[in-house]
Motif scaffolding. Sequence first.
Motif, PDB file in Angstrom:
ATOM      1  N   ARG A 285      -8.167 161.508 -14.101  1.00 19.21           N
ATOM      2  CA  ARG A 285      -9.142 160.780 -13.299  1.00 19.21           C
ATOM      3  C   ARG A 285     -10.267 160.311 -14.195  1.00 19.21           C
ATOM      4  NH1 ARG A 285      -7.130 165.046 -10.637  1.00 19.21           N
ATOM      5  NH2 ARG A 285      -6.357 164.742  -8.521  1.00 19.21           N
TER       6      ARG A 285
ATOM      7  N   ARG B  15      -1.742 160.175   0.225  1.00 17.50           N
ATOM      8  CA  ARG B  15      -2.856 159.766  -0.632  1.00 17.50           C
ATOM      9  C   ARG B  15      -2.632 158.369  -1.213  1.00 17.50           C
ATOM     10  NH1 ARG B  15      -3.849 162.205  -5.180  1.00 17.50           N
ATOM     11  NH2 ARG B  15      -6.118 161.942  -5.051  1.00 17.50           N
ATOM     12  N   THR B  16      -1.506 157.755  -0.846  1.00 20.71           N
ATOM     13  CA  THR B  16      -1.147 156.429  -1.355  1.00 20.71           C
ATOM     14  C   THR B  16      -1.597 155.359  -0.372  1.00 20.71           C
ATOM     15  OG1 THR B  16       0.765 157.392  -2.484  1.00 20.71           O
ATOM     16  CG2 THR B  16       0.808 155.013  -2.114  1.00 20.71           C
TER      17      THR B  16
ATOM     18  N   ASP C 280       0.345 157.862 -10.246  1.00 16.62           N
ATOM     19  CA  ASP C 280       0.983 158.651  -9.185  1.00 16.62           C
ATOM     20  C   ASP C 280      -0.122 159.374  -8.426  1.00 16.62           C
ATOM     21  OD1 ASP C 280       2.758 161.793  -9.057  1.00 16.62           O
ATOM     22  OD2 ASP C 280       2.767 160.158  -7.603  1.00 16.62           O
ATOM     23  N   ARG C 281      -0.147 159.190  -7.118  1.00 14.75           N
ATOM     24  CA  ARG C 281      -1.155 159.861  -6.300  1.00 14.75           C
ATOM     25  C   ARG C 281      -0.716 161.266  -5.903  1.00 14.75           C
ATOM     26  NH1 ARG C 281      -6.200 159.010  -5.536  1.00 14.75           N
ATOM     27  NH2 ARG C 281      -6.287 158.757  -3.281  1.00 14.75           N
TER      28      ARG C 281
ATOM     29  N   HIS D 205      -4.455 150.428  -6.357  1.00 15.92           N
ATOM     30  CA  HIS D 205      -5.727 150.911  -6.918  1.00 15.92           C
ATOM     31  C   HIS D 205      -5.917 150.363  -8.327  1.00 15.92           C
ATOM     32  CE1 HIS D 205      -5.132 154.699  -4.224  1.00 15.92           C
ATOM     33  NE2 HIS D 205      -5.624 153.688  -3.537  1.00 15.92           N
TER      34      HIS D 205
ATOM     35  N   THR E  61      -7.390 157.138   2.473  1.00 17.83           N
ATOM     36  CA  THR E  61      -6.571 157.956   1.588  1.00 17.83           C
ATOM     37  C   THR E  61      -7.370 158.548   0.423  1.00 17.83           C
ATOM     38  OG1 THR E  61      -5.935 155.962   0.355  1.00 17.83           O
ATOM     39  CG2 THR E  61      -4.468 156.677   2.126  1.00 17.83           C
TER      40      THR E  61
ATOM     41  N   ALA F 289      -9.168 156.922  -1.789  1.00 21.89           N
ATOM     42  CA  ALA F 289      -8.900 156.102  -2.970  1.00 21.89           C
ATOM     43  C   ALA F 289     -10.098 156.092  -3.917  1.00 21.89           C
ATOM     44  CB  ALA F 289      -8.567 154.674  -2.541  1.00 21.89           C
TER      45      ALA F 289
ATOM     46  N   ASP G 148       3.912 155.152  -8.408  1.00 25.49           N
ATOM     47  CA  ASP G 148       2.639 154.617  -7.894  1.00 25.49           C
ATOM     48  C   ASP G 148       2.845 153.705  -6.690  1.00 25.49           C
ATOM     49  OD1 ASP G 148       3.641 152.261  -8.917  1.00 25.49           O
ATOM     50  OD2 ASP G 148       2.031 151.933 -10.358  1.00 25.49           O
TER      51      ASP G 148
ATOM     52  N   ASP H  47      -4.415 159.037 -11.606  1.00 23.22           N
ATOM     53  CA  ASP H  47      -4.440 159.336 -10.175  1.00 23.22           C
ATOM     54  C   ASP H  47      -4.761 158.078  -9.363  1.00 23.22           C
ATOM     55  OD1 ASP H  47      -4.356 160.867  -7.854  1.00 23.22           O
ATOM     56  OD2 ASP H  47      -6.489 161.368  -7.971  1.00 23.22           O
ATOM     57  N   MET H  48      -3.920 157.050  -9.523  1.00 25.39           N
ATOM     58  CA  MET H  48      -4.100 155.781  -8.812  1.00 25.39           C
ATOM     59  C   MET H  48      -2.738 155.185  -8.503  1.00 25.39           C
ATOM     60  SD  MET H  48      -7.154 153.955 -11.018  1.00 25.39           S
ATOM     61  CE  MET H  48      -8.661 154.857 -11.403  1.00 25.39           C
ATOM     62  N   ASP H  49      -2.618 154.585  -7.314  1.00 24.06           N
ATOM     63  CA  ASP H  49      -1.377 153.873  -7.032  1.00 24.06           C
ATOM     64  C   ASP H  49      -1.470 152.452  -7.593  1.00 24.06           C
ATOM     65  OD1 ASP H  49      -2.575 152.109  -5.099  1.00 24.06           O
ATOM     66  OD2 ASP H  49      -2.264 153.571  -3.512  1.00 24.06           O
TER      67      ASP H  49
END
Length: 220
Positions: free
Chosen positions: A219, A119-120, A113-114, A162, A174, A176, A139, A157-159
């Motif tokens: 992260r 941020r996605t 989930d960003r 990512h 964003t 990434a 995500d 912290d990644m969709d």
Amino acid sequence: IERWSERDGRRVAVMAHSMGGLDARYAVSRLGGHDIVQTLLTISTPHRGSPVADVLLRTSEAVGLSQLLEALPSKLLADMPDGGRCLTTAAAAEFNAEVIDRPEVTYLSVAGDRGSTLRTSPELMATYYYMLSTEGPNDGLVSVASAQWGRYLHTIDMDHFHQMNLPLPHRWVTGAPSYADVLLMYRKLAAEAAAGGDATQGPALACSQPRTSRGAICRA
């Protein structure tokens, strides 16, 4: 895994991403995989299906796309409707009722989930926003709630893109994670899976305190 000589008869830890987590659960539960798998860590796997798959299936059936694909001679294309159908929330409920966890296997899970639409990845912004209103933090394709199976470890912290480390040309837009960051994240998760979910036995992910119900954001 069975041909891996260095295993020396020991059971192993397996990491599986997205739909691969469903395949791995099936292999462990129904194909004898419990004999060689000690721990299964699933990453953003839609254990309870995805509303995105529900919408896509309804849309494809409404416009006749499913029937068109099934009529094509190419087996790959003809199988696509069923591939999407198995990711729906209804199909996931049936799968979970039939594919029972093995007690001798440790099940761990991680979601992504960003924390914000902006941020996605641009390709997932619309689905992220839609799923945020239906299932909460997600995500872009799989919600945190759907991804939780067994013992839940982290929200990374990644969709979804990512996590796949896709070579998207606009990653900087964003903020990434870099390609190296994604690989580092998988190395850390692998160490954690090998330790049965004990982060103290390997290089831990850096997790911040949750500001919402989605849990800690980690992260690499």
